[in-house]
Design an enzyme around this catalytic site. Structure first.
Site, PDB file in Angstrom:
ATOM      1  N   ILE A 133       0.663  -1.229  -0.002  1.00  0.00           N
ATOM      2  CA  ILE A 133      -0.159   0.252  -0.164  1.00  0.00           C
ATOM      3  C   ILE A 133       0.361   1.588   0.106  1.00  0.00           C
ATOM      4  O   ILE A 133       2.197   1.288   0.749  1.00  0.00           O
ATOM      5  CB  ILE A 133      -1.134  -0.062   1.282  1.00  0.00           C
ATOM      6  CG1 ILE A 133       0.268  -0.395   2.046  1.00  0.00           C
ATOM      7  CG2 ILE A 133      -1.916  -0.994   1.182  1.00  0.00           C
ATOM      8  CD1 ILE A 133      -1.113  -0.196   3.677  1.00  0.00           C
ATOM      9  N   ASP A 134       0.461   2.232  -0.581  1.00  0.00           N
ATOM     10  CA  ASP A 134       1.355   3.596  -0.902  1.00  0.00           C
ATOM     11  C   ASP A 134       1.620   4.709   0.358  1.00  0.00           C
ATOM     12  O   ASP A 134       0.953   3.603   1.912  1.00  0.00           O
ATOM     13  CB  ASP A 134       0.140   4.571  -1.032  1.00  0.00           C
ATOM     14  CG  ASP A 134      -0.073   4.119  -2.132  1.00  0.00           C
ATOM     15  OD1 ASP A 134       0.903   3.535  -2.862  1.00  0.00           O
ATOM     16  OD2 ASP A 134      -1.201   4.924  -3.091  1.00  0.00           O
ATOM     17  N   LYS A 135       2.960   4.913   0.550  1.00  0.00           N
ATOM     18  CA  LYS A 135       3.215   5.468   1.995  1.00  0.00           C
ATOM     19  C   LYS A 135       2.099   5.951   2.632  1.00  0.00           C
ATOM     20  O   LYS A 135       2.055   5.558   3.902  1.00  0.00           O
ATOM     21  CB  LYS A 135       4.408   6.277   1.573  1.00  0.00           C
ATOM     22  CG  LYS A 135       4.968   6.906   2.765  1.00  0.00           C
ATOM     23  CD  LYS A 135       6.010   7.425   2.306  1.00  0.00           C
ATOM     24  CE  LYS A 135       6.545   9.210   3.213  1.00  0.00           C
ATOM     25  NZ  LYS A 135       5.919   9.808   3.803  1.00  0.00           N
TER      26      LYS A 135
END
Length: 308
Positions: A133-135
């Site tokens: 998942i994105d930062k």
């Protein structure tokens, strides 16, 4: 050391060991690794070759060979362990932490934190995330604890995200089926474009507030920034998502949280479901917009296509 055991059923009587193991979900690569890097295979305690037949009632067992440790420096990084056994781990990641080291984020990642967690318990291991998942997306990340579990977890995992989007949407189900491509020459940005890759997001609007809506989003394909791009495409970018037209006036990161993760246990096949409630920043926005009533996380579908 993890040891796998299988009992040969009547319908597999006379089957070659290698083929029998493949029917149990053991990959060809792992079979090769056990043969050449491990201790080999055993039938009722006797060494057996992969081209030999197995017979009804025999107990086949083998130890997973040791794996090369992940070359990441252990560092204290905030996260919590939502589920763990010797085959799978589900980590709950706060927003602002990258999943694994990159050129821009060489340390302070979930990978560093996981190795530190293992080290603190006197353990060694690998960091093998199945979903990334994105930062600035918060929530659940599924990890395989060994090479046997990895392909089985990848094949069975389904996710449901909670998203707070700008504007008001009709309550109930919806879907966005629109191809996604790289935006111009940007490394990061994506957009809907005719020549993009097929992409499908199914969602259910759970609550509608004064100027925002809360949606449970289940991506059916795995494109970069898929939910963010699709919601912006239909005119409802995520709150805080300045990359795709959202405003950061009410929240300082895109309001996206992986809240439910379902998978089949690699060894037993048992269906497992792990949940993570809205984090504080999204919960505060949802509270201000009166988006918390009328739904329960436990009642939402896991994300598998047959549940929508």
């Amino acid at each position: 050391m993890t040891v796998l055991r299988y009992t040969v059923p009547p319908e597999k009587d006379g089957c070659r060991l290698g083929l029998f193991l493949r029917t149990q979900g053991v990959t060809a690569g792992l079979i090769k690794s056990v043969k050449y890097d491990g201790d080999g295979f055993f039938a009722d305690g006797r060494p057996v070759r992969t081209n030999e037949p197995v017979h009804t009632g025999q107990c086949i067992h083998f130890a997973l060979p040791p794996e090369q440790e992940t070359s990441v420096t252990p560092q204290p990084v905030p996260f919590s362990v939502a589920y763990e056994d010797e085959f799978a781990a589900v980590l709950d990641k706060p927003a602002g932490i990258a999943v694994h080291p990159t050129l821009n984020y060489p340390d302070g990642t979930l990978a560093n934190g996981w190795l530190h967690y293992l080290q603190a318990q006197g353990r060694t291991g690998v960091f093998r995330p199945i979903n990334r998942i994105d930062k600035n997306t918060s929530g659940l990340v599924l990890c395989a604890q060994n090479a046997f579990a990895a392909p089985l977890l990848a094949a069975s995992a389904h996710k449901c995200y909670l998203a707070i989007v700008q504007g008001t949407l009709p309550l109930g189900p919806g879907r966005v089926e629109a191809p996604i491509a790289r935006r111009g020459d940007s490394i990061i940005g994506r957009c809907v474009r005719e020549d993009g890759k097929y992409s499908l997001t199914e969602y259910t609007v759970l609550a509608v507030g004064h100027s925002h809506s809360l949606a449970a989003c289940c991506p059916r394909t795995g494109r970069t920034h898929q939910i963010r791009v699709h919601m912006a495409y239909i005119g409802h970018p995520l709150a805080g998502d300045t990359l795709y037209g959202g405003s950061d006036a009410v929240i300082h990161r895109h309001a996206l949280h992986c809240g439910i993760l379902c998978f089949s246990h690699p060894l037993t096949g048992q269906a497992l479901r792990v949940e993570s409630p809205l984090p504080a920043d999204m919960a505060a926005l949802a509270q201000a917009e009166q988006l918390l009533d009328g739904w329960q996380l436990s009642a939402l579908p896991c994300g598998a296509p047959d549940e929508t």
